[in-house]
Design a protein around this motif. Sequence first.
Motif, PDB file in Angstrom:
ATOM      1  N   GLY A   1      34.844  34.132  41.181  1.00 10.69           N
ATOM      2  CA  GLY A   1      36.006  34.355  42.023  1.00 10.69           C
ATOM      3  C   GLY A   1      37.207  34.791  41.199  1.00 10.69           C
ATOM      4  N   PHE A   2      37.413  34.102  40.068  1.00 11.17           N
ATOM      5  CA  PHE A   2      38.489  34.505  39.160  1.00 11.17           C
ATOM      6  C   PHE A   2      38.195  35.891  38.572  1.00 11.17           C
ATOM      7  N   GLY A   3      36.914  36.136  38.253  1.00 12.40           N
ATOM      8  CA  GLY A   3      36.550  37.439  37.718  1.00 12.40           C
ATOM      9  C   GLY A   3      36.852  38.553  38.700  1.00 12.40           C
ATOM     10  N   PHE A   4      36.626  38.282  39.991  1.00 16.81           N
ATOM     11  CA  PHE A   4      36.924  39.285  41.017  1.00 16.81           C
ATOM     12  C   PHE A   4      38.416  39.600  41.048  1.00 16.81           C
ATOM     13  N   VAL A   5      39.236  38.566  40.913  1.00 18.37           N
ATOM     14  CA  VAL A   5      40.692  38.775  40.881  1.00 18.37           C
ATOM     15  C   VAL A   5      41.066  39.678  39.702  1.00 18.37           C
ATOM     16  N   LEU A   6      40.438  39.429  38.545  1.00 19.26           N
ATOM     17  CA  LEU A   6      40.726  40.245  37.371  1.00 19.26           C
ATOM     18  C   LEU A   6      40.251  41.683  37.549  1.00 19.26           C
ATOM     19  N   MET A   7      39.274  41.889  38.451  1.00 15.39           N
ATOM     20  CA  MET A   7      38.723  43.218  38.680  1.00 15.39           C
ATOM     21  C   MET A   7      39.501  44.022  39.729  1.00 15.39           C
ATOM     22  N   ILE A   8      40.456  43.401  40.402  1.00 11.28           N
ATOM     23  CA  ILE A   8      41.197  44.099  41.460  1.00 11.28           C
ATOM     24  C   ILE A   8      41.818  45.405  40.969  1.00 11.28           C
ATOM     25  N   PRO A   9      42.445  45.441  39.779  1.00  7.69           N
ATOM     26  CA  PRO A   9      42.986  46.735  39.308  1.00  7.69           C
ATOM     27  C   PRO A   9      41.916  47.816  39.204  1.00  7.69           C
ATOM     28  N   ILE A  10      40.685  47.433  38.860  1.00  7.79           N
ATOM     29  CA  ILE A  10      39.598  48.412  38.784  1.00  7.79           C
ATOM     30  C   ILE A  10      39.244  48.918  40.171  1.00  7.79           C
ATOM     31  N   PHE A  11      39.192  48.010  41.151  1.00  4.61           N
ATOM     32  CA  PHE A  11      38.908  48.419  42.521  1.00  4.61           C
ATOM     33  C   PHE A  11      39.944  49.417  43.021  1.00  4.61           C
TER      34      PHE A  11
ATOM     35  N   SER B   1      32.498  51.533  38.509  1.00  2.00           N
ATOM     36  CA  SER B   1      32.105  51.149  39.862  1.00  2.00           C
ATOM     37  C   SER B   1      31.024  50.078  39.846  1.00  2.00           C
ATOM     38  N   ILE B   2      30.057  50.206  38.943  1.00  2.00           N
ATOM     39  CA  ILE B   2      28.951  49.252  38.877  1.00  2.00           C
ATOM     40  C   ILE B   2      29.449  47.868  38.486  1.00  2.00           C
ATOM     41  N   VAL B   3      30.324  47.822  37.495  1.00  2.00           N
ATOM     42  CA  VAL B   3      30.877  46.535  37.059  1.00  2.00           C
ATOM     43  C   VAL B   3      31.708  45.900  38.167  1.00  2.00           C
ATOM     44  N   ALA B   4      32.536  46.698  38.828  1.00  2.00           N
ATOM     45  CA  ALA B   4      33.410  46.175  39.870  1.00  2.00           C
ATOM     46  C   ALA B   4      32.607  45.634  41.052  1.00  2.00           C
ATOM     47  N   PHE B   5      31.609  46.378  41.496  1.00  2.00           N
ATOM     48  CA  PHE B   5      30.822  45.927  42.648  1.00  2.00           C
ATOM     49  C   PHE B   5      29.963  44.710  42.304  1.00  2.00           C
ATOM     50  N   LEU B   6      29.570  44.561  41.033  1.00  3.35           N
ATOM     51  CA  LEU B   6      28.836  43.347  40.661  1.00  3.35           C
ATOM     52  C   LEU B   6      29.704  42.120  40.866  1.00  3.35           C
ATOM     53  N   SER B   7      30.973  42.230  40.517  1.00  6.32           N
ATOM     54  CA  SER B   7      31.879  41.100  40.625  1.00  6.32           C
ATOM     55  C   SER B   7      31.968  40.592  42.064  1.00  6.32           C
ATOM     56  N   ILE B   8      32.168  41.512  42.997  1.00  2.00           N
ATOM     57  CA  ILE B   8      32.291  41.082  44.392  1.00  2.00           C
ATOM     58  C   ILE B   8      30.945  40.665  44.972  1.00  2.00           C
ATOM     59  N   ALA B   9      29.847  41.321  44.560  1.00  2.00           N
ATOM     60  CA  ALA B   9      28.527  40.982  45.084  1.00  2.00           C
ATOM     61  C   ALA B   9      28.111  39.577  44.658  1.00  2.00           C
ATOM     62  N   VAL B  10      28.341  39.233  43.394  1.00  2.00           N
ATOM     63  CA  VAL B  10      27.977  37.902  42.907  1.00  2.00           C
ATOM     64  C   VAL B  10      28.843  36.829  43.575  1.00  2.00           C
TER      65      VAL B  10
ATOM     66  N   ALA C   1      41.498  25.674  35.445  1.00  2.00           N
ATOM     67  CA  ALA C   1      42.047  26.344  34.266  1.00  2.00           C
ATOM     68  C   ALA C   1      40.929  26.752  33.307  1.00  2.00           C
ATOM     69  N   LEU C   2      39.956  25.866  33.123  1.00  2.00           N
ATOM     70  CA  LEU C   2      38.856  26.165  32.211  1.00  2.00           C
ATOM     71  C   LEU C   2      37.994  27.311  32.743  1.00  2.00           C
ATOM     72  N   LEU C   3      37.724  27.325  34.038  1.00  5.19           N
ATOM     73  CA  LEU C   3      36.914  28.393  34.610  1.00  5.19           C
ATOM     74  C   LEU C   3      37.660  29.734  34.605  1.00  5.19           C
ATOM     75  N   PHE C   4      38.975  29.681  34.751  1.00  6.89           N
ATOM     76  CA  PHE C   4      39.756  30.908  34.616  1.00  6.89           C
ATOM     77  C   PHE C   4      39.676  31.427  33.186  1.00  6.89           C
ATOM     78  N   LEU C   5      39.703  30.502  32.218  1.00  8.80           N
ATOM     79  CA  LEU C   5      39.563  30.887  30.815  1.00  8.80           C
ATOM     80  C   LEU C   5      38.195  31.524  30.571  1.00  8.80           C
ATOM     81  N   VAL C   6      37.152  30.983  31.210  1.00 12.58           N
ATOM     82  CA  VAL C   6      35.819  31.575  31.100  1.00 12.58           C
ATOM     83  C   VAL C   6      35.844  33.020  31.586  1.00 12.58           C
TER      84      VAL C   6
END
Length: 321
Positions: free
Chosen positions: A53-63, A186-195, A216-221
Amino acid sequence: MRSHPTGPGTAAGNLRGIGWMVLTGLFFVGVTGVVRHLGTDMNPIQAAFVRYGFGFVLMIPIFLRLDTLRLPRRIFGLHVMRGMMHAVGVAMWFFAMARIPIAEVTALGFTAPIFTTIGAALFLGEKLHFRRIGAVLIGFGGTLVILRPGFETVSVGSLAQVAAAPVFAGSFLIAKKLTETESSTSIVAFLSIAVTLALLPPALLVWRTPTVTELALLFLVAVLATAGHVTLTQAFRSAEITVTQPAQFLQLVWATVLGLLVFGEQPVLWTWVGGAIIVASATYIAHRETRGEKAPDVQAAGLVADATAETGRPHGSTSSP
């Protein structure tokens, strides 16, 4: 002034690629260390969901930079299938990471490119010559050295990590197929939302309110894994895969040091021996693959990180969290 070549295959490019790979290893071992610190208090499915979920947030600029979010049905189906497979692998990796030493998780994760080689022969029609078959068998031999069945009790955490490797390999193979028509971004970005979406239903079944520290720890991950994605892509752009592959073994060094100093995990000789055998096998497989190609597939190589970061190390021949 005379310029010096710096691309893949040159001395400067290979040296820079090794540097990027060393940095990648530090990021991915940092991921395993943080997840290990989380322990078993949080269900691994929920932990994986929050991390992605945090990874998806970080991917928003890519989307926002993608030309279109509309995909042909076949391509959309491949993204969905990959997301489901990757979600299973991520959950098993989180489960294993909380239960077995960091060095063992890292060493067993080296088997992913071996499974990728088998999958490429079975599903993509790639030729599997005798030498590659031998390298695959040697790699599995290294896995047996680590696990030592019959001499040691094989833990459920070890079995989960071994099972995660072919799942991540399958995720990469789908990504490799997608590179025929889709960009790596595109492949990296769609993986984030799919997972994230694939993990949502099971995560709700085991959900409990996470603490601020856990969030906080999971955001760091997510941050460390994303950084690892970037540096790994740079490694493959700078150097040949056969050069960067052996550098992955340094991840076992970082993992052992981290496990000893932070978690009191005593180094096990067989983990090092087995890890060295697996890395040697994977390096040979990468060498055979690059000899069969006219040029390195940088786009496919850039997908390694997002396909395999959860294993604690990348797929050199073709990965995290």
